[in-house]
Design an enzyme around this catalytic site. Structure first.
Site, short mmCIF file in Angstrom:
data_model
loop_
_atom_site.label_atom_id
_atom_site.label_comp_id
_atom_site.label_asym_id
_atom_site.label_seq_id
_atom_site.Cartn_x
_atom_site.Cartn_y
_atom_site.Cartn_z
N HIS A 31 0.93 -1.22 0.08
CA HIS A 31 -0.10 0.05 -0.15
C HIS A 31 0.89 1.24 -0.05
O HIS A 31 1.32 1.57 1.06
CB HIS A 31 -1.06 0.11 1.23
CG HIS A 31 -1.95 -1.04 1.12
ND1 HIS A 31 -1.55 -2.36 1.65
CD2 HIS A 31 -3.21 -1.23 1.02
CE1 HIS A 31 -2.57 -3.11 1.60
NE2 HIS A 31 -3.49 -2.61 1.12
N HIS A 266 -4.28 2.62 -3.36
CA HIS A 266 -4.32 2.09 -1.90
C HIS A 266 -3.57 0.69 -1.86
O HIS A 266 -2.80 0.72 -0.92
CB HIS A 266 -6.09 1.88 -1.48
CG HIS A 266 -6.06 1.06 -0.23
ND1 HIS A 266 -6.01 1.82 0.83
CD2 HIS A 266 -6.28 -0.31 -0.19
CE1 HIS A 266 -6.31 0.80 1.95
NE2 HIS A 266 -6.21 -0.28 1.35
N GLU A 415 -17.14 -6.64 24.90
CA GLU A 415 -16.27 -7.81 24.68
C GLU A 415 -15.06 -7.39 23.70
O GLU A 415 -13.86 -7.95 23.94
CB GLU A 415 -16.92 -9.10 24.35
CG GLU A 415 -17.92 -9.54 25.29
CD GLU A 415 -19.03 -8.89 25.50
OE1 GLU A 415 -19.32 -7.99 24.64
OE2 GLU A 415 -20.25 -9.30 26.26
N HIS A 477 -27.21 -18.67 24.35
CA HIS A 477 -26.21 -18.62 25.47
C HIS A 477 -25.57 -19.94 25.63
O HIS A 477 -24.71 -20.10 26.25
CB HIS A 477 -26.84 -18.28 26.80
CG HIS A 477 -27.20 -16.77 26.82
ND1 HIS A 477 -27.95 -16.21 25.77
CD2 HIS A 477 -26.88 -15.87 27.73
CE1 HIS A 477 -27.92 -14.77 25.97
NE2 HIS A 477 -27.39 -14.69 27.20
C1 LIG Z 1 -10.89 -5.73 9.70
C2 LIG Z 1 -10.44 -5.46 8.53
N1 LIG Z 1 -11.13 -5.45 7.48
C3 LIG Z 1 -10.45 -5.22 6.20
C4 LIG Z 1 -9.51 -5.05 6.02
C5 LIG Z 1 -8.82 -4.74 4.75
N2 LIG Z 1 -8.37 -3.49 4.25
C6 LIG Z 1 -7.04 -3.34 4.34
S1 LIG Z 1 -6.92 -1.48 4.20
C7 LIG Z 1 -8.55 -1.25 3.77
C8 LIG Z 1 -9.02 -0.06 3.46
C9 LIG Z 1 -8.65 1.10 4.62
O1 LIG Z 1 -8.90 2.20 4.29
P1 LIG Z 1 -8.49 3.54 5.09
O2 LIG Z 1 -8.15 2.89 6.55
O3 LIG Z 1 -8.96 4.55 4.98
O4 LIG Z 1 -6.64 3.50 4.70
P2 LIG Z 1 -5.91 4.24 3.52
O5 LIG Z 1 -7.17 4.04 2.46
O6 LIG Z 1 -6.03 5.68 4.01
O7 LIG Z 1 -4.79 3.57 3.41
C10 LIG Z 1 -9.39 -2.54 3.78
C11 LIG Z 1 -10.72 -2.60 4.09
C12 LIG Z 1 -8.58 -4.91 7.11
N3 LIG Z 1 -7.21 -4.88 6.73
N4 LIG Z 1 -9.22 -5.20 8.46
#
Ligand SMILES: Cc1ncc(C[n+]2csc(CCOP(=O)(O)OP(=O)(O)O)c2C)c(N)n1
Length: 670
Positions: A31, A266, A415, A477
């Site tokens: 990224h 990204h 939790e 539960h």
């Molecule tokens: C719990 C989770 N869901 C999905 C992802 C996959 N994922 C990695 S980065 C991203 C998007 C992130 O966007 P942002 O936080 O705005 O980062 P930026 O685009 O600014 O790099 C996703 C959905 C992940 N890493 N963790």
């Protein structure tokens, strides 16, 4: 300031950007966009605020840095390299390659300077709250006038994705309630996530939301204005009663003419041509890769080397503290090394069969309260269930904003945040944290349990109400698949003790265990206490499985069970004996501990020649086939339970002596 300025700070920020995009480009994976937008924030922290010593990444009073947006890992790696950690330019060049320390997302234990593994969005944010809780606790216990031993700050860079995840809301609410003024989070507010502009899914007012959580919120309108970011961090440091969020408006892929402010920056490399355009934009040589201007390296290495002095000063302070407060100092040194006080095991209670029945959750409560005075670093709580999970330390205060020395935690009905905070606490040297809820709600804690297992750290998860034995509360539960799913997690040890004495032994393992998290599984319902003069000793729990009761004559059948079903198979053994059938009874509280035993020991419990075996567990049968062999049988739950008194459920689902006897005779063809 011009983006291609040779001003040392601007040049340093640009160098981190270039290293990050070159790392991603070379790996052809990763990224690039996030580091390009967030580099000024990282620069401000590493160059101006954080206390850290690259030569000792474990220095106890270092500020913590958590890259909650773990996908921007190259940004963190670049700063670890630039400031002089044990990370080389070659390490940056082997980003995302086999056995390299620069993994796709920052991994604790793999590379120095990474305080916690991040990547699943929201986790780092919530871990950071645990780190902050732990810092306050250490300070309250050990700081003395003139001896600010623990005054570090928890910094994090968090992203849109972090802000969208639910665990963040729980953790932020908890942090605001606890007034964790040692938190300073920089929010990389770039309006872009994978599917495009965040406005397709995320239009809330994040600042107002955090103000409602009682955070101190600031906004920096231009993420490239590093002086404005400095000013905001300075203000945040001055605010010591509230956690701070600094919302910084950044641009993803800043400097990339064709990818800036787009989701295209990204999750994939910019491309060789675009990388050249970026280098031109920042005044770097487009033909060079991993270019680090000498003055930049000198500048950041200089910043890093200040840490050696900082740590030396701290060590001198600690040496004086040792003279003034020898007992406290020794106590801290012992716990920071992960050692337990001499003879602590003597505090473990013993239970007598004559005392009648006791639920293992109740036994656990007695054990915890007996251990608490001898293990002052054992701290924990529950997600609003301590009367049910019996995890309250009666002689001790509750942790609060006013009293962070308290040892009982009220995580609230959160939790998700509890699990993640426990990881942050467990990552703070010296703390043995536990957190409790019902086994069914372990479902809400799977991400932190899994991350603790990956990191091989040792939080203790206490899960009670462990079967259809909860009765009337019904299907929602009654755990069914939870044991099997927890047992499937590598590095996690699950222990489900059969009675009060096994419970004491389970805690003995839990507080001394290393190499991964531990789950303790306890009943709601009362169970007989197994007679230690008559049956196999509870200490054998350490071996995972042991012969609890041997048959009078050579066994023709093995009955095995965990937890509450052990007393059922014991009663079944007696009923079978009356029919002239000789069964061995094996208590098997922990598969993982058993798997660590020698082949000889395993053979002594489960001889290869003795293949008629029945496993009894009020949970999914998945996994038991290995132990019962293809000649055995499993009495388990093959679907959900029902709302009814527990005894009716045992009848309905076959957890009765009668059914065990019938299945046994059938298996033996008698
Ligand atoms: C719990 C989770 N869901 C999905 C992802 C996959 N994922 C990695 S980065 C991203 C998007 C992130 O966007 P942002 O936080 O705005 O980062 P930026 O685009 O600014 O790099 C996703 C959905 C992940 N890493 N963790």
């Amino acid at each position: 300031m011009e983006p291609n300025s040779r001003d040392i700070e601007q040049l340093g920020i640009n160098t981190a950007r270039i290293l990050s995009i070159d790392g991603v480009q070379k790996a052809n994976s990763g990224h690039p966009g996030m580091p390009m937008g967030a580099a000024p924030m990282a620069h401000v922290l590493w160059a101006h605020f954080m206390n850290y010593n690259p030569k000792n990444s474990h220095w106890a009073n270092r500020d913590r840095f958590i890259l909650s947006a773990g996908h921007g890992s190259m940004l963190q790696y670049s700063y670890l390299y630039l400031t002089g950690y044990n990370v080389s330019l070659d390490d940056l060049k082997s980003f995302r390659q086999l056995h390299s320390k620069t993994a796709g997302h920052p991994e604790y234990g793999l590379i120095e300077g990474v305080d916690v593994t991040t990547g699943p969005l929201g986790q780092g944010f919530a871990n950071a709250v645990g780190f902050a809780i732990a810092q306050k606790h250490l300070a309250a216990r050990f700081n003395k006038p003139g001896f600010e031993l623990f005054n570090y700050t928890i910094y994090a860079i968090v992203s849109d994705g972090d802000m969208m995840e639910g665990v963040t809301s729980e953790a932020a609410s908890l942090a605001g309630h606890l007034g964790l003024g040692n938190i300073i989070f920089l929010y990389d507010d770039n309006h872009i996530s994978i599917e495009g502009n965040t406005n397709i899914a995320f239009t809330e007012n994040v600042g107002m939301r955090f103000e409602a959580y009682d955070w101190h919120v600031q906004t920096v309108g231009d993420g490239n204005d590093f002086n404005a970011i400095k000013e905001a961090v300075k203000n945040a440091k001055a605010e010591t009663h509230k956690p701070s969020l600094i919302k910084v408006r950044t641009q993803i892929a800043y400097g990339s003419p064709n990818k800036v402010n787009t989701a295209g920056a990204h999750g994939s490399p910019l491309g060789a041509e675009e990388v050249k355009l970026v280098k031109k934009f920042f005044g770097f040589d487009p033909e060079q890769s991993f270019e680090v201007p000498a003055e930049v390296l000198e500048y950041y290495r200089g910043k890093g080397s200040e840490g050696t002095k900082l740590e030396a000063e701290w060590n001198a302070l600690f040496a004086k503290y040792k003279v003034e407060y020898p007992e406290l100092a020794a106590e801290y040194e012992r716990m920071a090394k992960g050692e337990l006080p001499e003879n602590w095991e003597a505090a473990l209670p013993k239970f007598n069969a004559a005392d009648g029945k006791m639920a293992t959750r109740a036994a656990s409560g007695k054990v915890l309260n007996a251990l608490a005075p001898v293990l002052p670093n054992l701290i924990g709580g529950s997600a609003d269930l301590s009367p049910s999970t019996e995890t309250f330390l009666k002689a001790y205060d509750s942790y609060s904003a006013e009293n962070p020395a308290g040892r009982n935690f009220h995580f609230g009905i959160r939790e998700h945040a509890m699990g993640s905070a426990l990881n942050g606490m467990a990552l703070t040297a010296g703390i043995i944290p536990y957190g409790a809820t019902f086994l069914i709600f372990s479902e809400y804690m799977r991400p932190p349990i899994r991350l603790a297992a990956i990191m091989k750290i040792n939080p203790i998860f206490v899960f009670t109400h462990d079967s259809i034995g909860v009765g009337e509360d019904g299907t929602t539960h009654q755990p069914i698949e939870q044991l099997a799913s927890l047992r499937s997690i590598p590095n996690l040890t699950v222990i489900r003790p059969a009675d009060a004495n096994e419970t004491a032994q389970a805690w003995k393992i839990a507080v001394s265990h290393k190499g991964g998290p531990l789950v303790l599984v306890f009943t709601r319902q009362a169970l007989p206490i197994l007679d230690q003069d008559k049956y196999g000793k509870a200490e054998n729990l350490a071996k995972g499985a042991y012969i609890l009761s041997e048959s009078a004559e050579s066994p023709e059948l093995i009955l095995m069970a965990t937890g509450s079903e052990v007393s059922l198979i014991l009663a079944s053994q007696a009923a079978l004996a009356e029919k002239g059938i000789h069964a061995r009874v094996v208590s098997m509280p922990s598969w993982e501990l058993f798997e660590k035993q020698s082949d000889e020991y395993k053979e002594s419990v489960f001889p290869k020649t003795l293949r008629k075996r029945i496993a009894v567990e009020m949970a999914s049968p998945m996994g038991w086939h290995k132990y019962v062999t293809d000649e055995g049988a499993i009495i388990a739950m093959n679907g959900y339970g029902e709302s009814a008194p527990a005894d009716a459920l045992y009848q309905e689902f076959g957890f009765t002596v009668e059914n065990v006897v019938n299945q046994s005779t059938k298996l033996l063809g008698k």
